[in-house]
Scaffold this motif. Structure first.
Motif, PDB file in Angstrom:
ATOM      1  N   SER A  51     -20.108  28.123  29.295  1.00 58.92           N
ATOM      2  CA  SER A  51     -20.424  29.551  29.345  1.00 58.92           C
ATOM      3  C   SER A  51     -20.963  30.022  27.998  1.00 58.92           C
ATOM      4  CB  SER A  51     -19.197  30.359  29.770  1.00 58.92           C
ATOM      5  OG  SER A  51     -18.130  30.185  28.871  1.00 58.92           O
ATOM      6  N   GLY A  52     -21.652  31.145  28.021  1.00 61.25           N
ATOM      7  CA  GLY A  52     -22.446  31.587  26.884  1.00 61.25           C
ATOM      8  C   GLY A  52     -21.678  31.860  25.611  1.00 61.25           C
ATOM      9  N   PHE A  53     -20.355  31.914  25.674  1.00 64.70           N
ATOM     10  CA  PHE A  53     -19.554  32.196  24.493  1.00 64.70           C
ATOM     11  C   PHE A  53     -19.462  31.009  23.542  1.00 64.70           C
ATOM     12  CE2 PHE A  53     -17.681  34.269  28.269  1.00 64.70           C
ATOM     13  CZ  PHE A  53     -17.965  35.585  27.954  1.00 64.70           C
ATOM     14  N   PHE A  54     -19.661  29.793  24.068  1.00 62.90           N
ATOM     15  CA  PHE A  54     -19.222  28.607  23.350  1.00 62.90           C
ATOM     16  C   PHE A  54     -20.366  27.757  22.795  1.00 62.90           C
ATOM     17  CE2 PHE A  54     -15.733  29.384  26.529  1.00 62.90           C
ATOM     18  CZ  PHE A  54     -14.871  29.976  25.603  1.00 62.90           C
ATOM     19  N   GLY A  55     -21.278  28.410  22.043  1.00 67.37           N
ATOM     20  CA  GLY A  55     -22.291  27.674  21.320  1.00 67.37           C
ATOM     21  C   GLY A  55     -21.665  26.848  20.204  1.00 67.37           C
ATOM     22  N   ILE A  56     -22.334  25.766  19.841  1.00 65.79           N
ATOM     23  CA  ILE A  56     -21.814  24.881  18.799  1.00 65.79           C
ATOM     24  C   ILE A  56     -22.500  25.214  17.473  1.00 65.79           C
ATOM     25  CG2 ILE A  56     -21.464  22.492  18.073  1.00 65.79           C
ATOM     26  CD1 ILE A  56     -19.871  23.303  20.582  1.00 65.79           C
TER      27      ILE A  56
END
Length: 552
Positions: free
Chosen positions: A199-204
């Protein structure tokens, strides 16, 4: 349901006032438009830059530490996630992970990572980088988590139940198997785990950049470093974020444009005025009644985002009158939700008794009907609860447009008008967007407030666990229902849709009776682009990367 003439007049009057406000704002905006990528205030968007009109400023640019769509829009461009979603769908496709699999018992998920990828600062992307990011979100004691600076990572708790060593935490371990393999150990099977972590919250983000910036990471004037198609250059508070093409992006030929400017334009009328003037190339969350203007302008094209959201009115039971479920049910009877949806959304809105949108209707109970608009029933319930003379209620409305509430203030005024008719004396309040989101979670929280949710993956779990699961109800007095928690965990562990449908139908019925987040609307958000724009594929999940968007 019958809609009384007096009530219609009041609602229509609010609508007329709103329409006049739009017209006046359009006039004012045309005279005082802010500059975009340079030049005078009346200059059109530069041919070499892509200008996006966002509904507001991001809260921050730090993955895992946001819950709002305005932040996700910017983060989508800077960061990649382990998996992403195929354009226009909720279906997974590889991104930083090239393949993934579950153990036979469903408790271990293994992800093979893409090699030869670098962060914007030139450091290597690998399994250690993924582990660093995940542990910052998950482990309250992580040395680079900066919890003492107020970072909460609330979305991790909302989706995954809790933090490290907490009983409700779904995640039990995060392990580096080899430099390009990461493994998650879960407390119980979770069939949608890949969707949740995608989901869009969890960019690295770059561990090196996070360590360098410390607690200021992701704030204006600091760093935001990912592996994405665009590189962060500047955040002008209250105005824009400027991004530039990543020349070493791992997807060949992308992005299509050298510079991406994300403008913060809170008012829908101002966004429409600026796209008509050519200062913005594409934009989101316009008011439904602006579609006629879009259709009449040969330079513009209306764009529909598939409906996958819910706009709701939250009723906090930690406020004494709302502790009685009869009072909350009275409010459900007092607000004429069908007519409000008709007035403010028209054909782009739908009202029904369910928290889930129609795309997930297989998981809804077939036994429910909307609470009928019935002021007399509302007064009866208030009297039974000991509030025959009504009570005072603070109602917070959002200061920015969102897909589910494109025009929050006049909608809140319509709620207040209905509630006053049954003796509930409403005072309307709002705050800056970042404070609005943060302060609702500080005890005792708001008495009532408007908010909504766009699903982050195509599953009922994305709506229910994030809003009713363990750790996700601190904005409604930490409401708990052990049966709901049990059902949500069963839904995660069950594979067959028929079995899951029975589980979620029971959840639907419990929440219908409790009236904690009163569903108002499932909307089809209205977006717009100028005709030279190509390659914009909108996602039902509420935001999308712009790496394939270009303009002639």
């Amino acid at each position: 349901m019958r809609f009384h003439g007096l009530r219609r007049s009041r609602l229509v009057f609010v609508s007329i006032l709103f329409a006049v406000a739009i017209a006046l704002t359009n006039c004012a905006t045309n005279q005082t438009q802010a500059p975009t990528t340079g030049g005078t205030a009346s200059s059109p968007a530069s041919v070499g830059a892509l200008v996006f009109g966002s509904g507001g400023q991001p809260v921050n640019l730090e993955p895992g530490n946001i819950t709002d769509g305005n932040s996700i829009y910017v983060q989508q461009q800077i960061y990649n996630r382990l998996m992403e979603f195929k354009p226009g769908t909720p279906d997974l496709e590889p991104a930083l992970a090239t393949e993934w699999s579950a153990s036979p018992d469903g408790k271990t998920w293994t992800f093979k990572l893409r090699q030869d990828v670098k962060f914007h600062d030139g450091t290597d992307f690998n399994a250690e980088a993924v582990k660093f990011n995940v542990e910052r979100w998950w482990d309250k004691n992580h040395p680079n988590g900066d919890r003492n600076a107020g970072k909460q990572y609330e979305i991790w708790q909302q989706i995954f139940g809790g933090f490290k060593d907490e009983p409700a935490s779904v995640v039990q371990s995060v392990s580096v198997v080899d430099p390009y393999t990461i493994q998650f150990g879960l407390k119980q099977p979770f069939a949608a785990f890949p969707n949740a972590i995608a989901s869009g919250f969890f960019g690295i983000a770059s561990p090196t950049a996070i360590k360098k910036a410390g607690a200021s990471y992701g704030t204006p004037g600091s760093l935001a470093v990912g592996t994405g198609a665009y590189v962060f250059k500047e955040w002008r508070t209250g105005d824009r974020v400027v991004l530039e093409k990543n020349p070493t992006y791992w997807e060949a030929g992308l992005p299509k444009i050298n510079q991406l400017v994300i403008r913060f334009i809170q008012d829908p009328a101002a966004r429409l005025a600026q796209i008509r003037a050519g200062q913005v190339d594409f934009t989101v969350d316009l008011a439904p009644d602006q579609k006629k203007e879009l259709d009449s302008d040969a330079n513009l094209q209306a764009v529909a985002r598939p409906s996958f959201n819910v706009g709701y009115l939250a009723l906090n039971p930690s406020y004494k009158p709302l502790a009685d479920v009869r009072v909350r049910q009275a409010i459900a009877h007092a607000i004429n939700r069908p007519e409000i949806v008709k007035a403010f959304w028209g054909e782009l809105g739908q009202h029904n008794p369910h928290f889930l949108p129609d795309a997930l209707s297989w998981a809804n109970s077939t036994n429910l009907q909307p609470y009928p608009f019935d002021p007399q029933k509302a007064k009866q319930l208030l009297t039974e609860a000991g509030y025959a003379n009504g009570f005072d209620l603070e109602l917070y409305y959002m200061p920015v447009s969102r897909p589910y509430f494109p025009t929050p203030k006049p909608i809140a005024e319509a709620f207040a008008a209905d509630l006053s008719a049954v003796g509930i004396r409403v005072s309307l309040k709002t705050k800056d967007w970042a404070a609005y989101l943060a302060d609702r979670r500080k005890p005792p929280g708001y008495q009532s407030f408007m908010l909504g949710w766009t699903g982050d993956y195509g599953d009922p779990d994305s709506f229910y666990y994030a809003k009713y699961g363990p750790g996700s109800t601190d904005d409604i007095g930490n409401w708990k229902n052990e049966r709901v928690f049990q059902l949500l965990n069963q839904g995660r562990a069950t594979q067959e849709q028929a079995g899951r449908a029975k589980i979620y139908a029971e959840v639907d019925e419990i929440l219908y009776k409790e009236v904690l987040r009163l569903p108002i609307v499932h909307s089809q958000p209205l977006l717009a682009q100028r005709k030279p724009i190509t390659g914009w594929q909108t996602s039902p999940l509420g935001s999308e990367p712009f790496k394939k968007v270009s303009k002639q």
